[in-house]
Design a protein around this motif. Structure first.
Motif, short mmCIF file in Angstrom:
data_model
loop_
_atom_site.label_atom_id
_atom_site.label_comp_id
_atom_site.label_asym_id
_atom_site.label_seq_id
_atom_site.Cartn_x
_atom_site.Cartn_y
_atom_site.Cartn_z
N UNK A 370 0.84 -1.21 0.00
CA UNK A 370 0.00 0.00 0.00
C UNK A 370 0.86 1.25 0.00
N UNK A 371 2.02 1.17 0.68
CA UNK A 371 2.88 2.35 0.81
C UNK A 371 4.02 2.36 -0.22
N UNK A 372 3.84 1.63 -1.31
CA UNK A 372 4.78 1.70 -2.42
C UNK A 372 6.11 1.01 -2.15
N UNK A 373 6.15 0.07 -1.19
CA UNK A 373 7.41 -0.60 -0.89
C UNK A 373 7.31 -2.10 -1.22
N UNK A 374 6.87 -2.38 -2.46
CA UNK A 374 6.67 -3.76 -2.88
C UNK A 374 7.97 -4.56 -2.83
N UNK A 375 9.11 -3.87 -3.00
CA UNK A 375 10.39 -4.59 -2.97
C UNK A 375 10.62 -5.22 -1.59
N UNK A 376 10.31 -4.46 -0.54
CA UNK A 376 10.50 -5.00 0.83
C UNK A 376 9.44 -6.07 1.10
#
Ligand code: GLC
Length: 427
Positions: A370-376
């Protein structure tokens, strides 16, 4: 080597099928058919576990996912209350009452509730099945439950709901409650017996008021505005809006829940956020003292898409990815490694004091996205797969080594099915 997600998914499907309980209950002849958390240690139906099971089941068979929630909602009461445990099988009652610290409101259910993951589960099951009839059946008791939480658990009207005993959050022995419950963490063998004694004292004080939450709250014995519980509550309220619209409810009703979601998120940011520490703290008692024990709850508002992005970035960069706190080899530990109470190897033989839980990783996975941190999020999913591939569907895991701990064939851990689907990996 990358984890074998097909093997992991097969193990999850096996656990969901092995843990199925069905029959006719002595409780007015009601039929039950659901997935229990673990056949050996937890043979009953728990409120938040069942919501997680329904999400996992939506990847196996949407019909079974719908059935899981319909079975659960047989426990919904006319005033809106939904119990944390439904004890369908009478033969197992005696052992349960001996082993668990619980009090009953009715011969077949307990007197407390659990976090309202239910709304999120309904959303997922509706998405998987497209069944509006199902939605129309399950929404009325669910809306009543969310209204009950507001009416009965927010006595100071600040939008945050309060729990009345530790296990109402599902986080039974979390060290964040130690001070309030008078529980020591050293030596580790002392923790569980002290907690059991403390729960017995709490039950004795509540006994004359059982079933009357307003008066129980006025005792100010254990009044706890929990960040994780309120995040799940806000997330649920937010999701009820579109579900109400899909079921053809009036727009005003959909808006009622969405507006409340905004108020709960805003209260979390105003009352629980610590600008200096860069985390959220639970509030204890009517005096709302911040409970400054660093557990995953402090990061949990990440789950909310409308959380202030600056706060989300601080939670992620300063804490979640901090190797001294939460970013251990098998994250996310239930209690930060920096806490003196951190018990990753389960020496206290009690829950939520350090080990990693798949259900928490699942929630935070979606929050990170949701917060744009799909990599993590992807890295968190990968390490979760690795841990489950090696140790199996255990209840929780040592965050240092990934070793499995607690019950085997544990329901919540089958949420890996949703993570595998979200990562577009073979199942
Ligand atoms: C433990 C957990 C609780 C869960 C229950 C059944 O008590 O702490 O969160 O609901 O087991 O799995």
């Amino acid at each position: 080597m990358s984890p074998d997600t097909q093997k992991i998914a097969a193990a999850a499907r096996r656990a969901l099928s092995d843990n199925r309980q069905s029959g006719t209950s002595g409780w007015d002849g009601k039929r039950y058919d659901f997935v229990c958390p673990s056949g050996t240690t937890y043979p009953f139906q728990w409120l938040w576990d069942s919501a997680f099971h329904a999400i996992a089941l939506s990847h196996v068979d949407p019909a079974l996912a719908k059935q899981e929630l319909r079975c659960l909602l047989q426990g919904a009461q006319p005033d809106g209350f939904i119990p944390h445990m439904l004890l369908w099988e009478k033969n197992a009652h005696e052992a349960a009452l001996r082993e668990y610290s619980i009090t009953l409101l009715h011969p077949y259910f307990t007197s407390i509730t659990q976090p309202p993951v239910l709304a999120r589960a309904i959303e997922r099951v509706y998405e998987a099945s497209g069944d509006v009839g199902f939605l129309r059946d399950v929404l009325p008791p669910t809306l009543r439950f969310f209204r009950w939480l507001k009416a009965q658990r927010d006595p100071d009207d600040d939008a945050l709901i309060a729990t009345i005993q530790p296990d109402e959050s599902g986080l039974d022995a979390s060290p964040k409650y130690d001070a309030a419950m008078g529980v020591p963490w050293d030596p580790p063998e002392a923790t569980l017996p002290a907690l059991t004694r403390s729960m017995d004292r709490l039950f004795a004080e509540y006994e004359p008021l059982r079933g009357d939450p307003a008066r129980i709250l006025s005792l100010d014995r254990f009044v706890w505005e929990d960040v994780m519980v309120n995040t799940i509550y806000a997330d649920g309220l937010r999701r009820l809006g579109p579900l109400c619209r899909a079921a053809g409810y009036p727009e005003a009703e959909a808006r009622e829940f969405e507006d409340r979601a905004t108020r709960v998120r805003s209260a979390l940011e105003t009352k629980c956020w610590d600008e200096k520490a860069g985390v959220f703290w639970d509030l204890s008692g009517w005096r709302e003292e911040p409970a400054r024990t660093l557990t995953f709850s402090s990061l949990f508002p990440l789950v909310l898409a409308d959380l202030d992005p600056r706060k989300a970035a601080r939670l992620i960069d300063e804490h979640l990815l901090n190797e001294r706190e939460f970013w251990l080899p098998y994250p996310i530990p239930s209690t930060a490694a920096s806490e003196p109470t951190f018990d990753p190897g389960w020496r206290t033989k009690t829950t939520w004091r350090g080990p990693t839980w798949v259900a928490i990783n699942w929630y935070l996975y979606w929050g990170l996205r949701e917060h744009g941190r799909a990599d993590i999020a992807t890295e968190l999913a990968r390490r979760t797969f690795e841990m489950v591939e090696r140790a199996g569907m255990r209840e929780f895991f040592d965050p240092r080594t990934g070793a499995g701990e607690g019950a085997s064939s544990f329901g919540m851990s089958t949420l890996v099915l949703d993570l595998i689907a979200a990562e577009h990996l073979p199942s």
